[in-house]
Design an enzyme around this catalytic site. Sequence first.
Site, mmCIF file in Angstrom:
data_model
loop_
_atom_site.group_PDB
_atom_site.id
_atom_site.type_symbol
_atom_site.label_atom_id
_atom_site.label_comp_id
_atom_site.label_asym_id
_atom_site.label_seq_id
_atom_site.Cartn_x
_atom_site.Cartn_y
_atom_site.Cartn_z
ATOM 1 N N GLY A 123 1.668 0.469 -2.527
ATOM 2 C CA GLY A 123 2.006 0.246 -1.085
ATOM 3 C C GLY A 123 0.929 -0.687 -0.369
ATOM 4 O O GLY A 123 0.347 -1.541 -0.790
ATOM 5 N N ALA A 124 0.828 -0.150 0.903
ATOM 6 C CA ALA A 124 -0.218 -0.727 1.807
ATOM 7 C C ALA A 124 -1.401 -0.916 1.096
ATOM 8 O O ALA A 124 -1.899 -2.095 1.086
ATOM 9 C CB ALA A 124 -0.085 -0.378 3.150
ATOM 10 N N GLN A 125 -2.174 0.188 0.851
ATOM 11 C CA GLN A 125 -3.401 0.261 0.357
ATOM 12 C C GLN A 125 -3.331 -0.246 -1.301
ATOM 13 O O GLN A 125 -4.089 -0.749 -1.763
ATOM 14 C CB GLN A 125 -4.227 1.590 0.343
ATOM 15 C CG GLN A 125 -4.481 1.638 1.757
ATOM 16 C CD GLN A 125 -5.534 0.781 2.079
ATOM 17 O OE1 GLN A 125 -6.314 0.387 1.271
ATOM 18 N NE2 GLN A 125 -5.469 0.344 3.452
ATOM 19 N N ASP B 84 0.082 10.395 1.769
ATOM 20 C CA ASP B 84 -0.682 11.549 1.898
ATOM 21 C C ASP B 84 0.122 12.857 1.543
ATOM 22 O O ASP B 84 -0.235 13.687 0.501
ATOM 23 C CB ASP B 84 -1.584 11.799 2.996
ATOM 24 C CG ASP B 84 -2.610 10.921 3.162
ATOM 25 O OD1 ASP B 84 -3.441 10.751 2.147
ATOM 26 O OD2 ASP B 84 -2.541 10.123 4.073
ATOM 27 N N GLU B 85 1.473 12.694 2.010
ATOM 28 C CA GLU B 85 2.296 14.024 1.849
ATOM 29 C C GLU B 85 2.825 14.108 0.561
ATOM 30 O O GLU B 85 3.274 15.229 0.206
ATOM 31 C CB GLU B 85 3.314 13.910 3.070
ATOM 32 C CG GLU B 85 4.546 12.595 2.798
ATOM 33 C CD GLU B 85 3.871 11.439 3.432
ATOM 34 O OE1 GLU B 85 2.602 11.276 3.798
ATOM 35 O OE2 GLU B 85 4.549 10.261 3.886
ATOM 36 N N GLU C 257 -6.899 8.090 14.862
ATOM 37 C CA GLU C 257 -5.274 7.492 15.011
ATOM 38 C C GLU C 257 -4.495 8.167 15.815
ATOM 39 O O GLU C 257 -3.713 7.819 16.590
ATOM 40 C CB GLU C 257 -4.778 7.494 13.466
ATOM 41 C CG GLU C 257 -4.734 8.672 12.803
ATOM 42 C CD GLU C 257 -4.413 8.793 11.284
ATOM 43 O OE1 GLU C 257 -5.046 7.480 10.814
ATOM 44 O OE2 GLU C 257 -4.170 9.357 10.637
ATOM 45 N N HIS D 85 -8.415 8.573 1.462
ATOM 46 C CA HIS D 85 -8.472 9.197 2.516
ATOM 47 C C HIS D 85 -8.669 10.857 1.948
ATOM 48 O O HIS D 85 -7.976 11.064 0.976
ATOM 49 C CB HIS D 85 -7.155 9.160 3.308
ATOM 50 C CG HIS D 85 -7.110 9.929 4.598
ATOM 51 N ND1 HIS D 85 -7.988 10.485 5.339
ATOM 52 C CD2 HIS D 85 -5.744 10.599 5.089
ATOM 53 C CE1 HIS D 85 -7.453 11.067 6.469
ATOM 54 N NE2 HIS D 85 -6.294 11.091 6.105
ATOM 55 N N SER E 227 -11.535 -11.875 34.644
ATOM 56 C CA SER E 227 -12.056 -12.194 35.977
ATOM 57 C C SER E 227 -12.593 -10.998 36.459
ATOM 58 O O SER E 227 -12.695 -10.138 36.479
ATOM 59 C CB SER E 227 -10.688 -12.489 36.839
ATOM 60 O OG SER E 227 -9.899 -11.233 37.065
HETATM 61 P P1 NDP Z 1 2.259 3.764 1.158
HETATM 62 O O1 NDP Z 1 3.214 4.560 2.317
HETATM 63 O O2 NDP Z 1 2.226 2.304 1.524
HETATM 64 O O3 NDP Z 1 2.552 4.036 -0.423
HETATM 65 C C1 NDP Z 1 3.792 3.377 -0.861
HETATM 66 C C2 NDP Z 1 3.707 3.463 -2.586
HETATM 67 O O4 NDP Z 1 3.764 4.894 -2.805
HETATM 68 C C3 NDP Z 1 4.887 2.706 -3.001
HETATM 69 O O5 NDP Z 1 4.079 2.402 -4.138
HETATM 70 C C4 NDP Z 1 5.699 3.821 -3.429
HETATM 71 O O6 NDP Z 1 6.447 3.704 -4.513
HETATM 72 C C5 NDP Z 1 5.020 5.237 -3.619
HETATM 73 N N1 NDP Z 1 5.594 6.397 -3.556
HETATM 74 C C6 NDP Z 1 6.225 6.900 -2.400
HETATM 75 N N2 NDP Z 1 6.863 8.137 -2.665
HETATM 76 C C7 NDP Z 1 6.685 8.175 -4.143
HETATM 77 C C8 NDP Z 1 6.953 9.295 -4.731
HETATM 78 N N3 NDP Z 1 7.642 10.439 -4.269
HETATM 79 N N4 NDP Z 1 6.862 9.312 -6.307
HETATM 80 C C9 NDP Z 1 6.141 8.299 -6.619
HETATM 81 N N5 NDP Z 1 5.731 7.222 -5.861
HETATM 82 C C10 NDP Z 1 5.992 7.266 -4.458
HETATM 83 O O7 NDP Z 1 1.004 4.315 1.446
HETATM 84 P P2 NDP Z 1 -0.241 3.789 2.152
HETATM 85 O O8 NDP Z 1 -1.067 2.793 1.314
HETATM 86 O O9 NDP Z 1 -0.169 3.710 3.539
HETATM 87 O O10 NDP Z 1 -1.459 5.151 2.049
HETATM 88 C C11 NDP Z 1 -2.126 5.411 0.621
HETATM 89 C C12 NDP Z 1 -3.387 6.161 0.957
HETATM 90 O O11 NDP Z 1 -4.323 5.352 1.626
HETATM 91 C C13 NDP Z 1 -3.370 7.313 1.919
HETATM 92 O O12 NDP Z 1 -4.114 8.285 1.278
HETATM 93 C C14 NDP Z 1 -3.691 6.880 3.052
HETATM 94 O O13 NDP Z 1 -4.029 7.686 3.980
HETATM 95 C C15 NDP Z 1 -4.980 5.880 2.980
HETATM 96 N N6 NDP Z 1 -5.195 4.715 3.645
HETATM 97 C C16 NDP Z 1 -4.114 4.142 4.225
HETATM 98 C C17 NDP Z 1 -4.373 3.143 4.980
HETATM 99 C C18 NDP Z 1 -3.032 1.862 5.425
HETATM 100 O O14 NDP Z 1 -3.515 1.019 5.932
HETATM 101 N N7 NDP Z 1 -1.737 2.164 5.305
HETATM 102 C C19 NDP Z 1 -5.702 2.749 5.446
HETATM 103 C C20 NDP Z 1 -6.627 3.444 4.915
HETATM 104 C C21 NDP Z 1 -6.354 4.531 4.046
HETATM 105 P P3 NDP Z 1 7.750 2.874 -4.648
HETATM 106 O O15 NDP Z 1 7.741 1.340 -4.461
HETATM 107 O O16 NDP Z 1 8.315 3.290 -6.048
HETATM 108 O O17 NDP Z 1 8.850 3.662 -3.458
HETATM 109 MG MG MG Z 2 -7.558 5.230 9.703
#
Ligand code: NDP
Ligand code: MG
Length: 327
Positions: A25-27, A82-83, A194, A107, A251
């Site tokens: 995902g994002a990270q 995280d969840e 946050e 995190h 200003s």
């Molecule tokens: P995302 O919400 O972007 O993660 C999405 C990913 O998780 C996708 O690959 C998705 O797969 C997968 N996923 C979701 N649900 C499931 C599931 N039930 N089973 C398997 N895969 C699943 O996460 P973030 O990147 O936001 O966060 C990741 C970590 O980084 C966290 O610990 C966060 O706290 C930390 N962090 C995040 C930041 C950010 O910028 N967002 C900044 C700094 C730290 P699919 O495509 O198959 O759905």
């Molecule tokens: Mg942060």
Amino acid sequence: MKLLTEKDASVDALQGKTIAIIGYGAQGRAQAIMLHSSGIDVVVGCRENGPSDTCAQKDGIETMSIADAAAKGDIVHILLPDEIQKTVYERDILPHLTPGKTLSFSHGFNIIFNRITPPAGVDVIMVAPKAPGTEELKEYQKGFGVPALIAIDADASGTAKDTALAMAHAMHFTRAGVLECSFGDETYEDLFGEQAVLCGGTVGLIKAGFETLTEAGYPPEMAYFECLHELKLIVDLIYEGGIEHMYDVVSNTAEFGGRCFEDKVNNPAMKAIMKETLKNIESGDFAKKWMDDYVAGMPLMKKMREESKKHIIETEGAKVRALFHKE
Ligand code: NDP
Ligand code: MG
């Protein structure tokens, strides 16, 4: 605190190792692309044929099931929401966490709130960029990097810090600077930041300002410009040169008025709320409330999302932004 930079780091600790990035995902996407481009052996663990699988393959990174990636990786870097982490960890990752491996996070939530308890013999580290994934990738592609934190929760090998620093270095975070902290400091500070300032605090301030103007009969389009749109310009100035630089550039009238108002937000009543918020995070109460909501199907999260979408700042904002992005 000592800021670790390029001269303090090398990628040696990653030689001959495979990093399994769990989640894309994002990270996950940003970090996998950065590590892969730096010549590190990376595989992505994700749900087969899901959006992440397709996306990672398009980016030229090898994908496999989460369990297979956890088996293959010497370093298992969990970048799922995280969840979600606890369930996936117990089912697909823990069975493959043999002694000598490294479990890594961006995190500390699941370690600090005792949702994940790694087995003995495993290094537990954190490499936490202080930026959204898209920003990290942009900076990396420019040849620079974003700042990051590293932390060590378990050092079975005696080389956990080398691993964390090597990962940060391969992602160019050492160009901007890396701070070493504890899992607790990162987790509590990140959640507080946050909630009280970056997301919750800022949105609360924007909405309070917008509501005050519109309730007094001022046009919502103008209130949107004043209280939301222009915020970016002001934050950019603060980011560039700090608060005094921003006051130098606006200003004198804005500066005088701003300085007079500051204490109305930064006052003992607000500080008491912030202290309470921090205590609530440190005690684990916030984590419990959020995880309880998640387990129940997120009724509170969904309610808050729905209410916020209906706010006039969203409906008016969409119209204003549409005018902007016409060209
Ligand atoms: P995302 O919400 O972007 O993660 C999405 C990913 O998780 C996708 O690959 C998705 O797969 C997968 N996923 C979701 N649900 C499931 C599931 N039930 N089973 C398997 N895969 C699943 O996460 P973030 O990147 O936001 O966060 C990741 C970590 O980084 C966290 O610990 C966060 O706290 C930390 N962090 C995040 C930041 C950010 O910028 N967002 C900044 C700094 C730290 P699919 O495509 O198959 O759905
Ligand atoms: Mg942060």
